[in-house]
Scaffold this motif. Structure first.
Motif, PDB file in Angstrom:
ATOM      1  N   GLU A 270       0.829  -1.211   0.000  1.00 37.85           N
ATOM      2  CA  GLU A 270       0.000   0.000   0.000  1.00 37.85           C
ATOM      3  C   GLU A 270       0.863   1.260   0.000  1.00 37.85           C
ATOM      4  OE1 GLU A 270      -3.442   2.166   2.737  1.00 37.85           O
ATOM      5  OE2 GLU A 270      -3.007   0.031   3.013  1.00 37.85           O
ATOM      6  N   GLU A 307      -7.829  -5.259  -4.381  1.00 32.26           N
ATOM      7  CA  GLU A 307      -8.956  -4.316  -4.394  1.00 32.26           C
ATOM      8  C   GLU A 307      -8.556  -2.984  -3.763  1.00 32.26           C
ATOM      9  OE1 GLU A 307     -13.584  -4.046  -2.766  1.00 32.26           O
ATOM     10  OE2 GLU A 307     -12.551  -5.987  -2.847  1.00 32.26           O
ATOM     11  N   ALA A 308      -7.791  -3.042  -2.663  1.00 35.75           N
ATOM     12  CA  ALA A 308      -7.385  -1.811  -1.975  1.00 35.75           C
ATOM     13  C   ALA A 308      -6.533  -0.926  -2.882  1.00 35.75           C
ATOM     14  CB  ALA A 308      -6.613  -2.148  -0.705  1.00 35.75           C
ATOM     15  N   VAL A 311      -8.725   0.845  -5.375  1.00 36.20           N
ATOM     16  CA  VAL A 311      -9.440   1.956  -4.723  1.00 36.20           C
ATOM     17  C   VAL A 311      -8.536   3.182  -4.643  1.00 36.20           C
ATOM     18  CG1 VAL A 311     -10.449   2.739  -2.543  1.00 36.20           C
ATOM     19  CG2 VAL A 311     -11.008   0.469  -3.436  1.00 36.20           C
ATOM     20  N   LYS A 314      -8.399   4.724  -8.098  1.00 35.54           N
ATOM     21  CA  LYS A 314      -9.607   5.510  -8.384  1.00 35.54           C
ATOM     22  C   LYS A 314      -9.521   6.891  -7.742  1.00 35.54           C
ATOM     23  CE  LYS A 314     -13.637   3.412  -8.109  1.00 35.54           C
ATOM     24  NZ  LYS A 314     -14.757   2.528  -7.638  1.00 35.54           N
ATOM     25  N   GLN A 315      -9.063   6.936  -6.503  1.00 38.72           N
ATOM     26  CA  GLN A 315      -8.939   8.211  -5.802  1.00 38.72           C
ATOM     27  C   GLN A 315      -7.935   9.120  -6.497  1.00 38.72           C
ATOM     28  OE1 GLN A 315      -8.432   8.076  -1.428  1.00 38.72           O
ATOM     29  NE2 GLN A 315      -6.700   9.467  -1.706  1.00 38.72           N
ATOM     30  N   ASP A 415     -22.639   6.963  -1.911  1.00 42.44           N
ATOM     31  CA  ASP A 415     -22.242   7.305  -3.272  1.00 42.44           C
ATOM     32  C   ASP A 415     -23.443   7.490  -4.193  1.00 42.44           C
ATOM     33  OD1 ASP A 415     -19.556   7.168  -2.610  1.00 42.44           O
ATOM     34  OD2 ASP A 415     -19.475   5.009  -2.977  1.00 42.44           O
ATOM     35  N   MET A 542     -13.577   4.833 -14.089  1.00 34.41           N
ATOM     36  CA  MET A 542     -14.178   4.171 -12.927  1.00 34.41           C
ATOM     37  C   MET A 542     -14.825   2.844 -13.324  1.00 34.41           C
ATOM     38  SD  MET A 542     -13.293   5.934 -10.415  1.00 34.41           S
ATOM     39  CE  MET A 542     -12.431   7.495 -10.296  1.00 34.41           C
ATOM     40  N   CYS A 545     -12.026   0.385 -13.504  1.00 32.86           N
ATOM     41  CA  CYS A 545     -11.581   0.037 -12.148  1.00 32.86           C
ATOM     42  C   CYS A 545     -12.584  -0.889 -11.468  1.00 32.86           C
ATOM     43  CB  CYS A 545     -11.382   1.301 -11.314  1.00 32.86           C
ATOM     44  SG  CYS A 545      -9.938   2.291 -11.789  1.00 32.86           S
ATOM     45  N   ASP A 546     -13.866  -0.609 -11.646  1.00 34.51           N
ATOM     46  CA  ASP A 546     -14.892  -1.469 -11.047  1.00 34.51           C
ATOM     47  C   ASP A 546     -14.838  -2.872 -11.641  1.00 34.51           C
ATOM     48  OD1 ASP A 546     -15.741   0.581  -9.432  1.00 34.51           O
ATOM     49  OD2 ASP A 546     -17.396   1.188 -10.735  1.00 34.51           O
ATOM     50  N   ILE A 549     -12.050  -4.660  -9.942  1.00 35.88           N
ATOM     51  CA  ILE A 549     -12.446  -5.076  -8.598  1.00 35.88           C
ATOM     52  C   ILE A 549     -13.335  -6.313  -8.668  1.00 35.88           C
ATOM     53  CG2 ILE A 549     -13.843  -4.405  -6.600  1.00 35.88           C
ATOM     54  CD1 ILE A 549     -12.727  -1.566  -6.931  1.00 35.88           C
TER      55      ILE A 549
END
Length: 570
Positions: A270, A307-308, A311, A314-315, A415, A542, A545-546, A549
């Protein structure tokens, strides 16, 4: 079974909760006689049980008590090795006793004071003597309730997950007593307390307690002492009990090591991902950005393998978009400075009173540099009108078809817009149609119980009729010269969250921002055409990215299925 577990250990432990479930598997194998080999020269459990009954007869009254030999079939029993046998826990116990629960002081005991243990002292698989409350000095202690090293303790009241958890006390400071919610079992010398603790922690025992426990809520379940004693136990020879305990200890140490390694690897991964992504947002020119992106692109499959990490990606993509680094600027786009003038003219034509513009950081001290065609403004600079709703005393249920309802802040705190989060307006009250929510409206919560959710915004895609704003929800109507989806992205971004965290005030249970603070949020405003391009690009990225995930979720599902297969074949 050992070969299968070893072959797939890396996959099993990398599954969601894989190490936790591996621990459960170890316990399962241990109490089924599949973890250590049986030795032909071990005294069979049936002979051991005879000796235990003889010791109990001598200990109690000189004659054998009826121990309930007709076993209830409320517990799943399984085939055991030939040297094992089934028995009841009460057939292994010389004595059982519970403690005392006087009214204690709401603090931990100090020094040589007496204290009473809380159930949390015996709820986590190891004894925690610090979980106690001080006995008031005017009360005399009950020394017969004092806990000693070697005691086998079990809680008879706790949450559904923790009720009837046990510990073996390895060491205990003096002057600590059991409460009446803790039971002490004094075992025969011919049975290992540590083995019984292993079985009591297994899913077989947990299933029994789940089916036996009483109580009206999951927050507090109870089992009686008799129900604890009625637990069916697979009893191995005493020598094998000891081998099982040694092997379980060995494997639990291995699980601890794997867990620590996994945590360290996850934390390092991370940090690496975040550090590389930060180089994108910190780059000051296109050369620096492309160089940083090149490093990430080259190692994309390694960096974004969880997954983390996706995320975080995405940010970062959202931050890059809102800094003008995601889509190109076009020279023919009308600059945001001219756009703001058009909005002021629009407000004037509609007769909207000019609101004082919120203070923007002086040039050179803005949150981040922006392209030349952009402009720093406030959210209020783009707004034609703002209004909050109404919060009458409503019924404690959602409205049904034909009724009016008032939205709760939870309807706009995630969201997506959640119209089902509402309370029915009493039939004795007249609705206020002007507050009815309609599709495409921009709503923002000005209060929430969580700092992370206060001032979160949504755009209403669809809304059933007759739902009204509450006074904790603000509706903003924007100029036609801005894209409300862009402003929603900005409001919910890390830039928006940082602003609101500085601005919010708090009561004991509720965090708040004022409508004025919402309108004064600084925003980096691009030309209108670029706003549209940013929204389209964010939607595209997005979605990718989804999809990534979803692939991780599917892969984890396969790992869980494999783990379930291993456990099922235990």
């Amino acid at each position: 079974m050992k070969v299968l577990l070893t072959d797939y250990l890396s996959v099993v432990t990398s599954a969601p909760s894989g190490i936790k479930r591996t621990r459960e598997l170890v316990l399962q194998l241990a109490v089924m006689g599949k973890l250590v080999p049986q030795h032909s020269d071990d005294e069979p459990a049936r002979e051991l049980l005879k000796r235990i009954r003889q010791s109990i007869r001598i200990e109690v009254t000189g004659k054998v008590e009826s121990k309930g030999r007709n076993r209830r079939r409320d517990q799943v029993e399984f085939e055991l090795p030939s040297s094992w046998c089934w028995t009841k826990l009460k057939e292994l116990v010389l004595k059982s006793e519970s403690g005392w629960s006087p009214s204690c002081e709401n603090r931990r005991r100090e020094g040589t004071e007496w204290g009473v243990l809380k159930v949390s002292a015996v709820s986590w698989g190891r004894f925690l003597p610090e979980e106690n409350k001080a006995l008031p000095p005017h009360l005399a202690p009950r020394e017969e309730c004092e806990v000693k090293a070697g005691d086998f303790l079990i809680s008879r009241a706790n949450t559904a997950e923790l009720v009837a958890r046990s510990v073996v006390v390895e060491d205990c400071p003096p002057h600590l007593m059991m409460s009446d919610k803790i039971v002490r079992l004094v075992m025969s010398e011919f049975v290992s307390c540590h083995y019984l603790h292993i079985f009591n922690s297994s899913r077989f025992a947990r299933t029994y307690y789940e089916n036996s426990a009483g109580g009206t809520s999951s927050s507090m379940k109870n089992v009686s002492r008799q129900q604890i004693l009625d637990l069916s136990v697979p009893l191995p020879p005493l020598a094998e009990q000891r081998r099982i305990c040694e092997k379980v200890d060995e494997l639990m140490v291995l699980c601890d090591r794997l867990e620590a390694q996994q945590s360290e690897a996850d934390a390092a991964h991370e940090i690496l991902v975040k550090s590389l992504l930060d180089t994108l947002t910190r780059s000051h020119d296109s050369h620096g950005f492309l160089t940083s992106w090149g490093r990430i692109k080259k190692n994309f499959d390694i960096l974004f393998a969880t997954e983390a990490s996706v995320v975080l990606l995405k940010q970062t993509v959202l931050e890059l978009a809102l800094m003008g680094k995601l889509v190109p600027q076009y020279p023919n786009d009308e600059p945001a400075k001219d756009l703001l003038k058009r909005i002021r003219d629009e407000r004037k034509a509609l007769g909207v009173l000019k609101r004082p513009s919120g203070r923007i950081a002086a040039e050179g001290s803005e949150p981040f540099p922006i392209p030349k065609t952009w402009q720093w403004a406030t959210l209020g600079d783009t707004v034609l009108s703002s209004e909050a709703g109404w919060s009458p005393a409503c019924e404690q249920r959602p409205c049904i078809a034909g009724e009016w309802g008032v939205l709760k802040v939870s309807a706009v705190s995630g969201d997506q817009f959640k119209p089902e989060e509402n309370k029915a307006l009493p039939s004795t009250l007249e609705p206020r149609p002007s507050l009815e929510v309609r599709p495409q409206e921009f709503l923002i919560a000005r209060a929430s119980g969580s700092a992370q959710l206060v001032a979160k915004s949504v755009i209403v895609n669809e809304c059933p009729p007759r739902l009204m704003l509450s006074d904790k929800i603000v509706r903003l109507r924007f100029s036609k010269f801005v894209n409300s989806k862009y402003l929603n992205l900005y409001n919910n971004s890390t830039f928006g969250r940082d602003y609101y965290e500085r601005a919010l005030s708090a009561t004991t249970t509720m965090k708040n921002v004022s409508r004025e603070q919402i309108l004064n949020m600084p925003i980096a405003l691009p030309p209108l055409s670029e706003q549209d391009r940013i929204v389209a690009k964010i939607d595209e990225v997005m979605a990718i990215c989804d999809e990534l995930i979803e692939q991780f979720v599917a892969a984890n599902g396969k790992k869980i299925a494999l783990l379930d297969c291993v456990i099922a074949n235990g």
